[in-house]
Design an enzyme around this catalytic site. Structure first.
Site, mmCIF file in Angstrom:
data_model
loop_
_atom_site.group_PDB
_atom_site.id
_atom_site.type_symbol
_atom_site.label_atom_id
_atom_site.label_comp_id
_atom_site.label_asym_id
_atom_site.label_seq_id
_atom_site.Cartn_x
_atom_site.Cartn_y
_atom_site.Cartn_z
ATOM 1 N N THR A 176 -17.975 3.089 4.854
ATOM 2 C CA THR A 176 -17.777 2.744 6.259
ATOM 3 C C THR A 176 -16.719 1.654 6.363
ATOM 4 O O THR A 176 -16.638 0.794 5.498
ATOM 5 C CB THR A 176 -19.122 2.218 6.786
ATOM 6 O OG1 THR A 176 -20.022 3.305 6.829
ATOM 7 C CG2 THR A 176 -19.013 1.586 8.156
ATOM 8 N N GLY A 228 -23.787 -0.811 5.821
ATOM 9 C CA GLY A 228 -24.962 -0.708 4.960
ATOM 10 C C GLY A 228 -25.945 0.269 5.572
ATOM 11 O O GLY A 228 -25.550 1.167 6.324
HETATM 12 N N1 ASP Z 1 -23.979 1.704 8.474
HETATM 13 C C1 ASP Z 1 -23.574 3.078 8.267
HETATM 14 C C2 ASP Z 1 -24.641 3.989 8.803
HETATM 15 O O1 ASP Z 1 -25.804 3.739 8.571
HETATM 16 C C3 ASP Z 1 -23.307 3.412 6.839
HETATM 17 C C4 ASP Z 1 -22.453 2.446 6.049
HETATM 18 O O2 ASP Z 1 -22.219 1.328 6.489
HETATM 19 O O3 ASP Z 1 -21.975 2.821 4.954
HETATM 20 O O4 ASP Z 1 -24.310 4.991 9.377
#
Ligand code: ASP
Length: 306
Positions: A176, A228
């Site tokens: 992300t 996250g």
């Molecule tokens: N926060 C994002 C989600 O849960 C994933 C990530 O940050 O990698 O969709």
């Protein structure tokens, strides 16, 4: 005018092995540097924080290494659903998109919603139709395909798991993406973009497009972008939590960020944030977080682990 600027970016948090081959580490660092440079170009010529945030996020959406735009992870149906949001701290205007399937750059759609829609959050077909109406490039969902994400999905699917992109690929990959900036006028902005979690339920929406969970900006306090395990950031209203602690408790960004990260469950991930004096924090409680920062002194650096 305060005549200085600050920019911070992330490319995702998670289980990032320290055995990652050096050429991969270099590719990640290069992607982060390019995103920082795109933002710095705008900030150093007197551009706005929000435009720098969009430029930095856009650069990472276009880079297939990152789990945003091209290179997004696969959901349980083997397709891509993209989430993004953008917030202008000067006026609290925001725009967000959830489960977009055909808009090439979700951050541009979030920006169009912020600027042109009376609403804040649009989802799936409705969001993509709006993108089409405002002239944003549409692509076939396969445009977002990459072999490394496909293999990660097959692995997650065979184990019936839903994983952060880094965890899914364990020894590789970026995630992300997000950016926060303070411009030379002292204005703050934040933006985030993601394909979500590998093998997520079709229709699942994470923290990224939720204002106050994955993204928040208020020029009175700070601009924040999280990465996250989305469900944990939604539960804790993490981005807004940092703002609220600064506002209500009168804490500086370092102390407030320390409290916020300590209250998240272990291995949740991390966030980047900047305050209205340009101070940057980038805490995480996962093994690593791809991140970078730059400012008007010429400093530009990237990091992955502690
Ligand atoms: N926060 C994002 C989600 O849960 C994933 C990530 O940050 O990698 O969709």
């Amino acid at each position: 005018m305060i005549n200085k600027f600050s920019l911070a970016i992330h490319g995702g948090a998670g289980v990032i092995s320290k055995d990652t081959p050096p050429e991969k580490v270099e590719a990640y660092n290069m992607g982060l540097r390019e995103a920082l440079e795109a933002g710095v170009k705008i900030l150093s010529s007197g551009g706005k924080a929000i435009d720098a945030v969009v430029a930095a996020v856009l650069s990472m959406e276009e880079n297939p290494l990152f789990n945003a735009g091209k290179g997004a992870v696969y959901n349980s149906q083997g397709t891509h659903e993209l989430d993004s949001s953008l917030m202008d701290g000067t006026n609290l205007k925001c725009g967000a998109v959830a489960a977009s399937a055909t808009t090439r750059n979700p951050i541009l759609l979030a920006k169009a919603i912020l600027e042109k829609s009376e609403h804040i959050l649009l989802s799936s077909n409705g969001a993509d139709n709006f993108a089409l109406e405002v002239g944003l490039e549409q692509v076939n969902n396969h445009f977002f395909d990459t072999e490394h994400r496909y293999n990660a999905w097959l692995k997650a699917k065979s184990n019936d798991e839903v994983l952060l992109d880094h965890t899914a690929e364990s020894k590789s990959s970026l995630g992300t993406v997000g950016a926060v900036a303070m411009d030379i006028y002292g204005n703050l902005a934040a933006g985030t973009s993601t394909g979500g979690m590998t093998n997520k339920n079709h229709g699942r929406i994470g923290d990224t497009p939720l204002i106050g969970a994955g993204t928040y900006a208020n020029t009175a306090t700070c601009a924040v972008s999280c990465t996250g395990h989305g469900e944990l950031f939604i539960r804790n209203c993490t981005a807004y939590d940092l703002h609220a602690r600064m506002l209500y408790l009168g804490l500086n960004i370092e102390t407030a960020a320390d409290m916020v990260i300590k209250e998240l469950p272990e291995e949740a991930g991390g966030f980047i944030a900047v305050d209205s004096s340009g101070n940057i924090v980038m805490p995480f409680n996962s093994l690593g977080m791809f991140r970078g920062r730059a400012d008007s002194s010429g400093m530009l650096e990237t990091a992955i682990w502690e």
